[in-house]
Motif scaffolding. Sequence first.
Motif, PDB file in Angstrom:
ATOM      1  N   GLU A 207     -17.601   7.372   7.744  1.00 32.30           N
ATOM      2  CA  GLU A 207     -17.573   7.055   6.319  1.00 32.30           C
ATOM      3  C   GLU A 207     -16.246   7.478   5.699  1.00 32.30           C
ATOM      4  OE1 GLU A 207     -18.228   5.612   2.776  1.00 32.30           O
ATOM      5  OE2 GLU A 207     -19.600   5.291   4.461  1.00 32.30           O
ATOM      6  N   PHE A 208     -15.747   8.643   6.116  1.00 33.96           N
ATOM      7  CA  PHE A 208     -14.467   9.122   5.593  1.00 33.96           C
ATOM      8  C   PHE A 208     -13.341   8.173   5.982  1.00 33.96           C
ATOM      9  CE2 PHE A 208     -10.561  11.510   5.547  1.00 33.96           C
ATOM     10  CZ  PHE A 208     -10.664  12.268   4.383  1.00 33.96           C
ATOM     11  N   VAL A 209     -13.329   7.737   7.231  1.00 39.17           N
ATOM     12  CA  VAL A 209     -12.291   6.815   7.707  1.00 39.17           C
ATOM     13  C   VAL A 209     -12.357   5.506   6.932  1.00 39.17           C
ATOM     14  CG1 VAL A 209     -11.576   5.370   9.664  1.00 39.17           C
ATOM     15  CG2 VAL A 209     -12.095   7.794  10.018  1.00 39.17           C
ATOM     16  N   ARG A 210     -13.555   5.038   6.662  1.00 41.30           N
ATOM     17  CA  ARG A 210     -13.711   3.783   5.925  1.00 41.30           C
ATOM     18  C   ARG A 210     -13.068   3.877   4.543  1.00 41.30           C
ATOM     19  NH1 ARG A 210     -19.483   0.708   4.678  1.00 41.30           N
ATOM     20  NH2 ARG A 210     -18.594  -1.382   4.385  1.00 41.30           N
ATOM     21  N   THR A 211     -13.310   4.980   3.856  1.00 36.61           N
ATOM     22  CA  THR A 211     -12.731   5.172   2.527  1.00 36.61           C
ATOM     23  C   THR A 211     -11.220   5.340   2.592  1.00 36.61           C
ATOM     24  OG1 THR A 211     -14.772   6.192   1.703  1.00 36.61           O
ATOM     25  CG2 THR A 211     -12.756   6.621   0.460  1.00 36.61           C
ATOM     26  N   ALA A 212     -10.773   6.205   3.494  1.00 39.51           N
ATOM     27  CA  ALA A 212      -9.338   6.475   3.610  1.00 39.51           C
ATOM     28  C   ALA A 212      -8.561   5.219   3.989  1.00 39.51           C
ATOM     29  CB  ALA A 212      -9.092   7.576   4.638  1.00 39.51           C
ATOM     30  N   PHE A 213      -9.125   4.425   4.877  1.00 36.92           N
ATOM     31  CA  PHE A 213      -8.409   3.243   5.354  1.00 36.92           C
ATOM     32  C   PHE A 213      -8.243   2.205   4.247  1.00 36.92           C
ATOM     33  CE2 PHE A 213      -7.533  -0.482   8.028  1.00 36.92           C
ATOM     34  CZ  PHE A 213      -6.649   0.069   8.935  1.00 36.92           C
ATOM     35  N   THR A 214      -9.240   2.087   3.365  1.00 42.49           N
ATOM     36  CA  THR A 214      -9.089   1.152   2.246  1.00 42.49           C
ATOM     37  C   THR A 214      -7.973   1.604   1.303  1.00 42.49           C
ATOM     38  OG1 THR A 214     -10.816   2.291   0.959  1.00 42.49           O
ATOM     39  CG2 THR A 214     -11.499   0.405   2.288  1.00 42.49           C
ATOM     40  N   ILE A 215      -7.811   2.915   1.163  1.00 44.64           N
ATOM     41  CA  ILE A 215      -6.719   3.440   0.329  1.00 44.64           C
ATOM     42  C   ILE A 215      -5.377   3.111   0.966  1.00 44.64           C
ATOM     43  CG2 ILE A 215      -5.650   5.531  -0.597  1.00 44.64           C
ATOM     44  CD1 ILE A 215      -8.444   6.752  -0.784  1.00 44.64           C
ATOM     45  N   TRP A 216      -5.254   3.390   2.270  1.00 45.46           N
ATOM     46  CA  TRP A 216      -3.997   3.086   2.967  1.00 45.46           C
ATOM     47  C   TRP A 216      -3.648   1.606   2.845  1.00 45.46           C
ATOM     48  CZ3 TRP A 216      -5.639   5.635   8.284  1.00 45.46           C
ATOM     49  CH2 TRP A 216      -5.832   6.998   8.096  1.00 45.46           C
ATOM     50  N   LEU A 217      -4.631   0.763   3.130  1.00 43.96           N
ATOM     51  CA  LEU A 217      -4.390  -0.676   3.181  1.00 43.96           C
ATOM     52  C   LEU A 217      -4.077  -1.254   1.804  1.00 43.96           C
ATOM     53  CD1 LEU A 217      -4.338  -3.045   5.174  1.00 43.96           C
ATOM     54  CD2 LEU A 217      -6.768  -3.404   4.696  1.00 43.96           C
TER      55      LEU A 217
ATOM     56  N   ASP B 238     -12.681  -3.451   6.820  1.00 43.15           N
ATOM     57  CA  ASP B 238     -13.829  -3.376   7.721  1.00 43.15           C
ATOM     58  C   ASP B 238     -13.577  -4.166   9.002  1.00 43.15           C
ATOM     59  OD1 ASP B 238     -15.126  -1.777   5.952  1.00 43.15           O
ATOM     60  OD2 ASP B 238     -16.590  -3.274   5.288  1.00 43.15           O
ATOM     61  N   HIS B 239     -12.888  -5.309   8.863  1.00 43.71           N
ATOM     62  CA  HIS B 239     -12.573  -6.131  10.045  1.00 43.71           C
ATOM     63  C   HIS B 239     -11.640  -5.365  10.997  1.00 43.71           C
ATOM     64  CE1 HIS B 239     -11.540  -9.619  12.483  1.00 43.71           C
ATOM     65  NE2 HIS B 239     -10.265  -9.333  12.293  1.00 43.71           N
ATOM     66  N   ILE B 240     -10.615  -4.738  10.440  1.00 43.07           N
ATOM     67  CA  ILE B 240      -9.666  -3.989  11.268  1.00 43.07           C
ATOM     68  C   ILE B 240     -10.358  -2.803  11.932  1.00 43.07           C
ATOM     69  CG2 ILE B 240      -7.583  -2.556  11.231  1.00 43.07           C
ATOM     70  CD1 ILE B 240      -6.548  -4.342   8.963  1.00 43.07           C
ATOM     71  N   LEU B 241     -11.172  -2.096  11.166  1.00 45.60           N
ATOM     72  CA  LEU B 241     -11.854  -0.924  11.717  1.00 45.60           C
ATOM     73  C   LEU B 241     -12.844  -1.309  12.809  1.00 45.60           C
ATOM     74  CD1 LEU B 241     -12.409   1.229   8.493  1.00 45.60           C
ATOM     75  CD2 LEU B 241     -10.823   1.678  10.375  1.00 45.60           C
TER      76      LEU B 241
ATOM     77  N   TYR C  65      -8.714  -8.647  -5.312  1.00 37.35           N
ATOM     78  CA  TYR C  65      -7.941  -7.910  -4.303  1.00 37.35           C
ATOM     79  C   TYR C  65      -8.798  -6.829  -3.656  1.00 37.35           C
ATOM     80  CZ  TYR C  65      -3.973  -5.225  -2.433  1.00 37.35           C
ATOM     81  OH  TYR C  65      -3.091  -4.561  -1.620  1.00 37.35           O
ATOM     82  N   CYS C  66      -9.649  -6.191  -4.449  1.00 36.70           N
ATOM     83  CA  CYS C  66     -10.545  -5.153  -3.935  1.00 36.70           C
ATOM     84  C   CYS C  66     -11.450  -5.706  -2.839  1.00 36.70           C
ATOM     85  CB  CYS C  66     -11.383  -4.584  -5.074  1.00 36.70           C
ATOM     86  SG  CYS C  66     -12.759  -3.562  -4.505  1.00 36.70           S
ATOM     87  N   PHE C  67     -12.092  -6.825  -3.116  1.00 36.42           N
ATOM     88  CA  PHE C  67     -13.026  -7.379  -2.135  1.00 36.42           C
ATOM     89  C   PHE C  67     -12.293  -7.902  -0.905  1.00 36.42           C
ATOM     90  CE2 PHE C  67     -15.590  -7.537  -6.039  1.00 36.42           C
ATOM     91  CZ  PHE C  67     -16.720  -6.877  -5.578  1.00 36.42           C
ATOM     92  N   LEU C  68     -11.062  -8.395  -1.090  1.00 35.54           N
ATOM     93  CA  LEU C  68     -10.251  -8.808   0.048  1.00 35.54           C
ATOM     94  C   LEU C  68      -9.896  -7.617   0.918  1.00 35.54           C
ATOM     95  CD1 LEU C  68      -8.553 -10.913   1.600  1.00 35.54           C
ATOM     96  CD2 LEU C  68      -6.684 -10.444  -0.001  1.00 35.54           C
TER      97      LEU C  68
ATOM     98  N   GLY D 119     -13.083  -0.219  16.882  1.00 33.99           N
ATOM     99  CA  GLY D 119     -14.251   0.379  17.504  1.00 33.99           C
ATOM    100  C   GLY D 119     -15.253   0.989  16.556  1.00 33.99           C
ATOM    101  N   PHE D 120     -15.034   0.867  15.245  1.00 33.11           N
ATOM    102  CA  PHE D 120     -15.995   1.386  14.270  1.00 33.11           C
ATOM    103  C   PHE D 120     -16.988   0.305  13.920  1.00 33.11           C
ATOM    104  CE2 PHE D 120     -12.383   4.157  13.811  1.00 33.11           C
ATOM    105  CZ  PHE D 120     -12.941   5.407  13.540  1.00 33.11           C
ATOM    106  N   SER D 121     -18.200   0.689  13.584  1.00 36.08           N
ATOM    107  CA  SER D 121     -19.229  -0.270  13.176  1.00 36.08           C
ATOM    108  C   SER D 121     -19.830   0.173  11.850  1.00 36.08           C
ATOM    109  CB  SER D 121     -20.335  -0.373  14.230  1.00 36.08           C
ATOM    110  OG  SER D 121     -20.929   0.890  14.444  1.00 36.08           O
ATOM    111  N   PHE D 122     -20.094  -0.798  10.967  1.00 33.55           N
ATOM    112  CA  PHE D 122     -20.642  -0.490   9.650  1.00 33.55           C
ATOM    113  C   PHE D 122     -21.876  -1.354   9.400  1.00 33.55           C
ATOM    114  CE2 PHE D 122     -16.024   0.165   9.410  1.00 33.55           C
ATOM    115  CZ  PHE D 122     -16.004   1.520   9.122  1.00 33.55           C
TER     116      PHE D 122
END
Length: 226
Positions: free
Chosen positions: A95-105, A216-219, A207-210, A223-226
């Motif tokens: 969950e942390f990676v999911r949030t952090a990655f959206t910030i980075w991206l 999520d696609h990249i993660l 832009y948010c939904f994109l 190897g991550f699953s949501f």
Amino acid sequence: MKIELHRIKIRDVIKNYIDKADQKSLAFTTFCFYLLYTILFFLVEKLDLPAVWHIHSFFDDRIPFSKYAVLPYCFWHVEIPAVLLYELFHADKKEFVRTAFTIWLSMSSALLIFLLIPSEIHLRPETVYGNDIFAVGTRFIYMVDNSKNVCPSLHVTIAILMNKAWLRCMDTKEKKVFFTVLNTIIILSTLFLKQHSLIDVFFGILYCFLIEKLSDHILRKLGFSF
């Protein structure tokens, strides 16, 4: 073939780092990335690129200016580390990676948009009267942040992303309603402070939904699953 190999190497580097790093390291990386983005954002503004999109809508002129909007507008800068700190102690690594990655991206790709499609608005009042904290804060925002590179609104994009992160972590309806209202106010503050046009807000939502779908696609590829 070389391009494909290069892409694989980058993917492997990211995957290996995320796999091996603990949440504290990822939080530190995200914080550093946020600071780097802030520096790069102001450097892009200093380039003073000619705007190719002068943004304005009929509805912008109907929205009143309010210096009090500076409070929720600035709270946006507090919410980002607040979400990360909460997830650091109360959420799992996925969950942390999911949030952090959206910030980075969202931040990195926004800089590219600002370079390729410079935009600007002219909505601010000529003078902000008063010596109270709200007036002083608004004048400070206007001084350090010009009216360029406004579309899409990252305030809107990240407010929605952070709200989604809160909703995934909160366990009661009351808490979910609270954070939804809070982030709605943050989004509206961009309009009342005249930092953004309604058009910026609209594209910030898209832009948010994109970003969310792309992240999520990249993660999942990593190897991550949501």
